[in-house]
Design a protein around this motif. Sequence first.
Motif, PDB file in Angstrom:
ATOM      1  N   ARG A   1       0.887  -0.452   0.314  1.00  0.00           N
ATOM      2  CA  ARG A   1       0.358   0.317   0.113  1.00  0.00           C
ATOM      3  C   ARG A   1       0.626   1.190  -0.138  1.00  0.00           C
ATOM      4  NH1 ARG A   1      -2.656   0.470   5.474  1.00  0.00           N
ATOM      5  NH2 ARG A   1      -0.682   0.635   5.886  1.00  0.00           N
ATOM      6  N   ASP A   2       2.008   1.606   0.690  1.00  0.00           N
ATOM      7  CA  ASP A   2       2.652   2.524   0.938  1.00  0.00           C
ATOM      8  C   ASP A   2       3.574   2.579   0.353  1.00  0.00           C
ATOM      9  OD1 ASP A   2       1.043   3.164   3.196  1.00  0.00           O
ATOM     10  OD2 ASP A   2       1.522   1.989   4.699  1.00  0.00           O
ATOM     11  N   ASP A   3       4.771   1.412   0.029  1.00  0.00           N
ATOM     12  CA  ASP A   3       5.694   2.338  -0.707  1.00  0.00           C
ATOM     13  C   ASP A   3       5.680   1.226  -2.137  1.00  0.00           C
ATOM     14  OD1 ASP A   3       6.847   2.759   1.312  1.00  0.00           O
ATOM     15  OD2 ASP A   3       8.498   0.479   1.874  1.00  0.00           O
ATOM     16  N   PHE A   4       5.608   0.457  -2.398  1.00  0.00           N
ATOM     17  CA  PHE A   4       4.787   0.042  -3.680  1.00  0.00           C
ATOM     18  C   PHE A   4       3.520   0.755  -4.229  1.00  0.00           C
ATOM     19  CE2 PHE A   4       5.414  -3.580  -7.159  1.00  0.00           C
ATOM     20  CZ  PHE A   4       6.987  -3.221  -7.393  1.00  0.00           C
ATOM     21  N   GLU A   5       2.266   0.945  -4.087  1.00  0.00           N
ATOM     22  CA  GLU A   5       1.815   2.158  -3.930  1.00  0.00           C
ATOM     23  C   GLU A   5       0.222   0.964  -5.336  1.00  0.00           C
ATOM     24  OE1 GLU A   5       2.068   6.783  -3.479  1.00  0.00           O
ATOM     25  OE2 GLU A   5       4.087   5.820  -4.151  1.00  0.00           O
ATOM     26  N   ILE A   6       0.148   0.095  -4.917  1.00  0.00           N
ATOM     27  CA  ILE A   6      -0.281  -1.314  -5.469  1.00  0.00           C
ATOM     28  C   ILE A   6      -1.769  -1.692  -5.330  1.00  0.00           C
ATOM     29  CG2 ILE A   6       1.044  -1.844  -6.656  1.00  0.00           C
ATOM     30  CD1 ILE A   6       1.310  -4.079  -5.513  1.00  0.00           C
ATOM     31  N   SER A   7      -2.178  -0.703  -4.208  1.00  0.00           N
ATOM     32  CA  SER A   7      -3.213  -1.310  -3.626  1.00  0.00           C
ATOM     33  C   SER A   7      -4.918  -0.386  -4.163  1.00  0.00           C
ATOM     34  CB  SER A   7      -3.515  -0.842  -1.991  1.00  0.00           C
ATOM     35  OG  SER A   7      -4.559  -1.267  -1.386  1.00  0.00           O
ATOM     36  N   VAL A   8      -5.813  -0.140  -3.452  1.00  0.00           N
ATOM     37  CA  VAL A   8      -6.832   0.900  -4.037  1.00  0.00           C
ATOM     38  C   VAL A   8      -7.788   0.534  -2.805  1.00  0.00           C
ATOM     39  CG1 VAL A   8      -6.700   0.402  -6.460  1.00  0.00           C
ATOM     40  CG2 VAL A   8      -8.054  -1.248  -4.861  1.00  0.00           C
ATOM     41  N   PRO A   9      -8.218   1.622  -2.478  1.00  0.00           N
ATOM     42  CA  PRO A   9      -9.211   1.743  -1.182  1.00  0.00           C
ATOM     43  C   PRO A   9     -10.334   0.421  -1.270  1.00  0.00           C
ATOM     44  CG  PRO A   9      -9.554   4.135  -2.629  1.00  0.00           C
ATOM     45  CD  PRO A   9      -8.635   2.899  -3.380  1.00  0.00           C
ATOM     46  N   GLU A  10     -10.538  -0.096  -2.052  1.00  0.00           N
ATOM     47  CA  GLU A  10     -11.328  -0.788  -2.137  1.00  0.00           C
ATOM     48  C   GLU A  10     -10.297  -2.023  -1.453  1.00  0.00           C
ATOM     49  OE1 GLU A  10     -13.993   0.755  -5.471  1.00  0.00           O
ATOM     50  OE2 GLU A  10     -10.710   0.918  -4.433  1.00  0.00           O
TER      51      GLU A  10
ATOM     52  N   ALA B   1     -17.145 -12.843   6.304  1.00  0.00           N
ATOM     53  CA  ALA B   1     -17.841 -12.329   4.866  1.00  0.00           C
ATOM     54  C   ALA B   1     -18.844 -11.215   5.075  1.00  0.00           C
ATOM     55  CB  ALA B   1     -18.041 -13.369   4.384  1.00  0.00           C
ATOM     56  N   ASP B   2     -19.819 -10.809   6.132  1.00  0.00           N
ATOM     57  CA  ASP B   2     -20.861 -10.512   6.195  1.00  0.00           C
ATOM     58  C   ASP B   2     -20.071  -8.740   6.141  1.00  0.00           C
ATOM     59  OD1 ASP B   2     -22.766 -12.575   5.076  1.00  0.00           O
ATOM     60  OD2 ASP B   2     -23.555 -12.876   7.752  1.00  0.00           O
ATOM     61  N   ALA B   3     -18.969  -8.250   7.650  1.00  0.00           N
ATOM     62  CA  ALA B   3     -19.374  -7.612   7.844  1.00  0.00           C
ATOM     63  C   ALA B   3     -18.682  -7.134   6.582  1.00  0.00           C
ATOM     64  CB  ALA B   3     -17.882  -8.395   8.988  1.00  0.00           C
ATOM     65  N   VAL B   4     -17.628  -8.008   5.127  1.00  0.00           N
ATOM     66  CA  VAL B   4     -16.854  -7.130   4.680  1.00  0.00           C
ATOM     67  C   VAL B   4     -17.754  -6.511   3.642  1.00  0.00           C
ATOM     68  CG1 VAL B   4     -15.620  -7.316   2.494  1.00  0.00           C
ATOM     69  CG2 VAL B   4     -14.657  -8.240   4.599  1.00  0.00           C
ATOM     70  N   THR B   5     -18.732  -7.383   3.364  1.00  0.00           N
ATOM     71  CA  THR B   5     -20.213  -6.717   2.086  1.00  0.00           C
ATOM     72  C   THR B   5     -20.827  -5.684   3.242  1.00  0.00           C
ATOM     73  OG1 THR B   5     -19.983  -9.092   1.638  1.00  0.00           O
ATOM     74  CG2 THR B   5     -21.863  -7.546   1.261  1.00  0.00           C
ATOM     75  N   ARG B   6     -21.223  -5.850   4.383  1.00  0.00           N
ATOM     76  CA  ARG B   6     -21.677  -4.772   4.601  1.00  0.00           C
ATOM     77  C   ARG B   6     -20.814  -2.742   4.982  1.00  0.00           C
ATOM     78  NH1 ARG B   6     -22.483  -7.774   9.460  1.00  0.00           N
ATOM     79  NH2 ARG B   6     -22.032  -7.399  10.150  1.00  0.00           N
TER      80      ARG B   6
ATOM     81  N   GLU C   1     -21.541   0.321   2.724  1.00  0.00           N
ATOM     82  CA  GLU C   1     -21.436   1.535   3.593  1.00  0.00           C
ATOM     83  C   GLU C   1     -20.446   2.925   3.078  1.00  0.00           C
ATOM     84  OE1 GLU C   1     -20.788   0.592   7.133  1.00  0.00           O
ATOM     85  OE2 GLU C   1     -22.708  -0.697   8.162  1.00  0.00           O
ATOM     86  N   ALA C   2     -19.249   2.111   2.486  1.00  0.00           N
ATOM     87  CA  ALA C   2     -17.994   3.408   1.989  1.00  0.00           C
ATOM     88  C   ALA C   2     -18.752   3.481   0.362  1.00  0.00           C
ATOM     89  CB  ALA C   2     -16.983   2.217   1.780  1.00  0.00           C
ATOM     90  N   GLY C   3     -20.302   2.795  -0.463  1.00  0.00           N
ATOM     91  CA  GLY C   3     -20.671   3.682  -1.087  1.00  0.00           C
ATOM     92  C   GLY C   3     -19.556   2.407  -2.668  1.00  0.00           C
TER      93      GLY C   3
END
Length: 352
Positions: free
Chosen positions: A273-282, A322-327, A331-333
Motif C-alpha cells: 500500500r505505502d511503498d509499492f503503491e499498488i493497493s486501492v481503497p477497496e 464475509a458479511d462484515a466486509v460486504t456491509r 457503507e463506503a459506497g
Amino acid sequence: NVYKRQIPHRTYAAAALRDDDRVRVTSTFAAGPVEVALADLDTLFPTAAGAEPAVPEWSAYVLGVAWALRLASTGAPGRGADIAIASDVPVGAGLSSSAAIEGAVASALNDLWALELDPVALAQVGRRAENEAVGAPTGIMDQMASMLGRPDAATFLDCRSLAAESVPTGFTGEGLEVLVIDTQVSHSHSTGGYRERRDACERGAALLGIPSLRDADEADLPRAAELMDDVTLRRVRHVITENQRVLDTVRILADQGPRAIGDLLVASHASMRDDFEISVPELDLAVETALEQGAVGARMTGGGFGGAAIALVERDAVDRIADAVTRAFAEAGFGAPHVFTVRPSDGPRRDA
C-alpha cells in the motif's frame, strides 16, 4: 482432452488434434472463435513492447502458448488443434486467471503433441506467452504455482533458479480458511502501472550496482536511501523487505505454525500500500475490516490496482467476516465484493 487448474475454481481447456495445420480457439469469454495457421504464429508474435497483441487479448494467451511451445520443443508436429476454454477463475482479481489458462492449454498441447515437457518447462512456456504474446511484463511466480500446486501447501519458489518446494501450510489442521475478497475492481498486467513498478525496480538495482534486487537485503537500504529518489527507494524497499517476509513465512510455518504468520501478512499489505503503491481503497477496506473482525492476518494479493485481498480466518468465522466486509463495502459506497474461500490444490491434470 480436458485439463484443469483449480483453487478450487477451475479453468478447463478442451483440446483435440486437427487434420490440418490450423489452431482454432474458442472461449466462454468471447462471442466467436479465432483461427490461425501454425506457420502464422511466428508472424503474430512476439508482441512489441507496449503494443496490443495482433489477435484479441483473450486468444493471445492461448495462441501464445501454442507459439511458445513450438519454440520450446523441436518435436512439435505440423498438426493444429481445436481448443475451447471455460473458466470460473475470477478475471482481473489477482488470482492468476491468466496463468490458469496458460497452464491448462500448455498441459493439453504438451499431451496432444507428445512433447514430454516437464511442469517447470511448461511454466516457462506460459510466462513467455504472457510476456511476449500478450505483452505483459510479469514474472513466473503465477505459472509455477499453477503448475506445481499441491493440496494444503504453498509453493516456495526461487524465481532465479526455478527451484521450488511445497511448504505445508497447516491451515486445514489448525481449522483455518483462506478467505478471498474479490473487490470486483478489475486490473490488467499489460497496463502501465505494473510496468512502471518493474522499471523502478530495475533502476534501483542498477543504482545499487547489482543484477537484480534479489541480490540486496535489508542491510543495503541505508545505502539505497543515499542513491535514490523517494519513489525509487520505496519501490526497492518493498521488494527487499517482501523477499525477507517470504523467507520468514517459510521458517515460521515450519517452526510455529500458521497462526504465527499473521503479522507478516499485515506488514506485506502495508508495504504494498505505502511503498509499492499498488493497493486501492477497496483492497484497504477489505483488509482493515477482516482484521477488525479477528482475522489472523490479511493482505492484498496479485499485481494490484484492484483485484482481491486474502484473509486467514478461523473456519467458524468465515460467514461473519464475509458479511462484515460486504456491509463495509456498502457503507463506503463501493460495489459488492465477491467473497469465498479457497484451498490449495493440485496443478493441471487430465480429466477426460
